[in-house]
Design a protein around this motif. Structure first.
Motif: not given
Lengths: 349, 593
Positions: B156-157, B160-161, B164, B167, B356-357, B359-360, B362-363
């Motif tokens: 998932t990281s 997520l990267n 990011d 974004r 993308i922003s 998405i609260e 982000k962890d």
């Protein structure tokens, strides 16, 4: 009948029985405030059957106050059933037991079980106390159940312990006492409420002779205080020596009730001839088969005992017969028969 | 208090005293009945005073161990589990049957993450070990899930990267898109201008406007007039010559001939010469004119040709212009369309960025476990003792009472003293109550010890002590009542103890200790919920663990109280019902020959 004792006589009797002076005074004091003894116990037509089998059949007798009354009978004669009825465990199918109070009032036992419990003490053949409690604890426990005041409980237990000769063993667990001591403790437990009637079932069974003698001494001492004592035993000799009156129970029927003297008088013409041959008794028994001048023959070891109402005639015949047969006698003894023999005769068919 | 009551109480107390003495002096009974439960609570305290699982052995088999499967096993080893590897799945499962291990973990071949068919990890458990299996299942699930989550977090990281980065890229490219939009607009505007300019350019070329034919005509006219002039000139000259000649002749012919004549003649001659020269020059001029006009004609023709050519060019240019205008129009339209597209792209990028922003979470761990199901105790957790305390209390009360009451009753009933007790005028109820009171006293001692231990673990115990005491008393009453029913109902100590143990076992099995009530059929669950073990356990839980006050215990407390009264009443009925039988037994004992 043993007469009711006044305080002085009671004290003397107790001292005579070996009770310490202080103890006698204490006990005397304790019984001062007790109600007077009932006049008597009257059994009328007591009948009891179990599963159709008659155990007691119209038993009638009266026990006078302060009497040491013996009941004797063979196994199955109904002694235990009779005692059960006396202490209220069993109800008779017919008949009544009355306690006749000093005022002449008859109280029906069946209807006054609470009174029976307060007036009657019972010691069975097998002791009834807590083996895991000490001598003193047992006595105090039962005295508490009889509502002996707390302040008197201690001294009463001390007195009873001494009275039954268990001093020194008061803190011993009951289970660790010898048979005789256990019997003493059982009697002490039966006495905690100072019963007017004490019923003892086979008190000396399973005890050695010395202990039995001590126990009878105790029973007599208790009786001497005015306690009516009913003893059921198969040791007729002990009853003969100690009881003022004996009832012979045979197959549920009272064969007779009398004093020892009374029994003897009733059987005054009967004699006992004891023959002890030098050799074997068999030859003697052979010649006795043809000799019919006796009522009963009993073998005791190498001795042969004959019961006859014409001792002279019997003896002369026996001497002649034994001489003819060449039988030499080691000893020949002529005596009045014991109560046992008299009772045996009563119980014989 | 009147005399009879005080005598009754005195009797009761001395009987209780006697019961306790008898029980304590019957060492084996005392050990079992009094010491047993205390040992249980002691051992339970030691055994459960932690939150770990010890000595759980895990068998493992993988057709091909790899880093992933090894990491799972290492993780389990780190958690105090003993991991034993087996050569095949069958021997691993057999080891469970033999009791060598508690569970068997079988990895699929080439165990890998998120690879269908290769990401399976199976645990084999022995469900006959019902008390252990759920712990193992939970623990294994927890451990494996932890590892799975860890791996999922890694994956998932990465996602997520990437998101990011996207974004950021979108954010960074937004000015370019805006520039592109602006430029596109500018281009469009310019294209419109060009189109306008081009449209305004008149590339129409009319050759007639150049009057080329007139030019030729004019040239011809000019030539004509030049020729005419030249002809005139020539004629003039000829005339002049003729005049001169005429003059000359006249002069020659006139008297005036002499010097003047000569001069005239010379003049004439000169003029004629000059006129001839002029004539010559005129001829030259004519020649030049003709030549020039020839050249001029060529030029004119060239011009006309050029004009024609230019016209063609202009016409071509015009058509090109027309085409260009059309093209520019198309371009403009395309630009408009492109602008719309760019705006769409911009909008999309904005939307992407916004999405993308927006998405609260982000962890990675939060995404892998969007809901973290942390199961927390409602009271501060210290050890397993928290969980089992109510059950232990309930069980201890039950087993102690179920053993104690029959033991005391049998000590009494089978005692040689039973006969003599019967002979005394003491009320029957006194014996019954003495047993009850003795049980309550001894149980209270145990409960005090338990509460002492509980006080260490649960501060709530002290807070809600009155409620706990009440619950404990009612629980003791109920279990003692049940124990007394058993005690009075059976004849011998052996059968009574067997009865107690059997009843205890039934109550144990039909409680929620082994099988949850919720998993039982409804009809059975309804019955089982009235099980004293459950009732007492629930109330102890509410008071000792949750610290609930007396008022919050509600219907459960009433049920317990009612059950206790019913149990005691029933025990009393059994006592009175069976007493004659025991008196008879006592009689047969004391009168036996």
């Amino acid at each position: 009948m043993v007469p009711a004792l006044d305080s002085a006589s009671l004290k003397a009797t107790l001292l005579n029985a070996g009770w310490p002076d202080s103890l006698v005074s204490e006990y005397n004091e304790l019984i001062e405030n007790e109600p007077k003894l009932p006049a008597s116990i009257i059994l009328t037509g007591i009948t009891k059957s179990f599963e159709g089998k008659s155990v007691l059949n119209g038993v009638n007798f009266t026990i006078a106050p302060g009497e040491l009354f013996g009941i004797i009978g063979l196994s199955g004669a109904g002694k235990t059933t009779l005692l059960n009825i006396l202490v209220g465990f069993l109800q008779p199918d017919a008949g009544t037991i009355f306690l006749r109070l000093p005022n002449g009032q008859d109280v029906e036992l069946e209807k006054k079980l609470e009174l029976v419990k307060r007036m009657v003490g019972f010691s069975a053949q097998h002791p009834s106390f807590y083996p895991k409690l000490t001598v003193r604890e047992n006595i105090e426990h039962f005295s508490a159940l009889y509502q002996v005041p707390l302040e008197q409980r201690r001294e009463l237990s001390t007195m009873l312990i001494r009275g039954v000769g268990l001093d020194g063993s008061e803190n011993v667990l009951a289970q660790n006492l010898s048979g005789g001591m256990q019997k003493r403790l059982d009697i002490a437990c039966a006495m905690v409420h100072r019963p007017k009637i004490l019923i003892l079932d086979e008190p000396t069974a399973d005890l050695d002779p010395l202990i039995r003698a001590q126990l009878w001494k105790l029973i007599r001492a208790i009786n001497s205080q005015g306690t009516t004592i009913i003893v059921a035993s198969h040791f007729i000799g002990e009853l003969e020596r100690n009881c003022s009156k004996i009832a012979v129970l045979n197959h549920g029927i009272i064969a007779d009730v009398d004093s020892v003297d009374g029994y003897r008088k009733k059987n005054g013409n009967l004699y006992e001839i004891t023959l002890e041959p030098s050799g074997s008794r068999n030859e003697l028994l052979e010649i006795l088969k043809s000799h019919k001048n006796y009522e009963r023959l009993v073998q005791r070891g190498n001795k042969v005992v004959l019961y006859t109402s014409s001792p002279k005639k019997a003896l002369s015949e026996l001497v002649a017969l034994s001489s003819d047969a060449g039988i030499k006698m080691k000893s020949v003894k002529l005596d009045k028969p014991s109560l046992a023999e008299l009772v045996h005769n009563l119980m014989s068919p | 208090m009147n005399a009879s009551v005080s005598a009754f109480m005195a009797n009761l107390l001395i009987m209780v005293q006697k019961n306790i003495k008898l029980l304590l002096r019957a060492k084996s009974s005392a050990l079992i009945v009094i010491g047993g439960p205390l040992f249980i609570i002691l051992f339970a305290g030691i055994a459960f005073d932690h939150t770990n699982i010890y000595a759980v052995s895990i068998g493992a088999f993988s057709p091909s161990y790899n880093d992933l499967s090894n990491s799972f096993l290492e993780r389990l080893s780190e958690k105090n589990f003993k991991v034993v590897r087996y050569p095949d799945a069958e021997s691993c499962r057999d080891a469970i049957k033999k009791g060598e291990i508690n569970t068997c973990a079988v990895f699929s071949k080439d165990f890998a993450l998120a690879k269908e068919g290769a990401n399976e990890l199976s645990f084999f458990v022995d469900y006959s070990q019902i008390n252990l299996v759920w712990t193992i299942v939970n623990t294994m699930t927890e451990r494996v899930t932890a590892r799975s989550i860890e791996l999922s977090e890694n994956l998932t990281s990465i996602v997520l990267n990437a998101l990011d980065y996207s974004r950021l890229a979108v954010t960074e490219s937004r000015p370019d898109v805006i520039t592109l939009t602006t430029e596109n607009d500018e281009i469009g505007r310019r294209v419109v201008n060009i189109q306008s300019e081009l449209s305004e350019i008149e590339l129409g070329l009319d050759p007639n406007e150049f009057a080329v034919s007139n030019l030729s005509k004019k040239k011809a006219s000019v030539k004509h007039w030049i020729d005419n002039s030249l002809g005139i000139a020539k004629e003039s000259l000829d005339e002049s010559v003729s005049f001169i000649d005429a003059t000359d002749e006249l002069v020659q012919g006139s008297a005036a001939g002499g010097t003047i004549g000569q001069e005239l003649l010379s003049k004439f001659i000169e003029s004629v010469d000059e006129i001839n020269a002029l004539k010559g020059r005129l001829d030259d001029t004519e020649l030049l004119v003709n030549q020039e006009f020839g050249e001029l004609q060529i030029i004119i023709d060239t011009i006309i040709g050029k004009i024609t050519q230019t016209k063609a060019i202009v016409d071509h240019a015009n058509s090109v212009k027309e085409f260009s205008v059309d093209e520019l129009d198309s371009i403009n339209k395309l630009l408009d369309k492109s602008l719309v597209n760019i705006l769409d792209v911009q909008k999309t990028l904005n939307s992407v960025e916004k999405t993308i922003s927006s998405i609260e979470v982000k962890d990675a761990s939060s995404i892998v476990q969007p809901i973290i199901t942390t199961i927390k105790p409602v009271v501060a957790e210290k050890s397993y003792l928290n969980y089992i305390f109510p059950t232990i209390v309930s069980l201890i009360l039950m087993f102690t009472a179920l053993l104690l009451a029959p033991t005391l009753i049998m000590l009494e009933k089978n005692s040689p003293a039973y006969f003599r007790n019967y002979m005394t005028p003491a009320k029957k109820i006194t014996f019954f109550l003495s047993i009850f009171l003795t049980c309550i006293i001894l149980l209270s001692v145990q409960v005090l010890i338990i509460l002492g231990i509980a006080g260490v673990f649960f501060s709530e115990v002290l807070v809600s002590l009155p409620s706990i005491v009440l619950v404990m008393f009612l629980g003791m009453t109920l279990f003692t009542g049940i124990g007394m029913i058993v005690g009075y109902g059976f004849t011998s100590e052996e059968t009574a103890i067997l009865g107690s143990i059997s009843l205890g076992s039934v109550l144990l099995f039909l409680s929620d200790i082994i099988i949850p009530v919720e998993s039982m059929p409804h009809w059975l669950g309804s019955i089982v919920s009235l099980n004293p073990v459950i009732l007492v356990g629930e109330l102890v839980r509410k008071t000792a663990v949750f610290g609930l006050p007396f008022s919050a215990l509600g219907i459960d407390l009433l049920t317990l109280a009612f059950s206790g009264v019913v149990a005691i009443a029933f025990a009393l009925v059994v006592y009175y019902g069976t007493e004659p039988r025991f008196i008879q037994k006592a009689l047969s004992k004391v009168f036996k020959k």
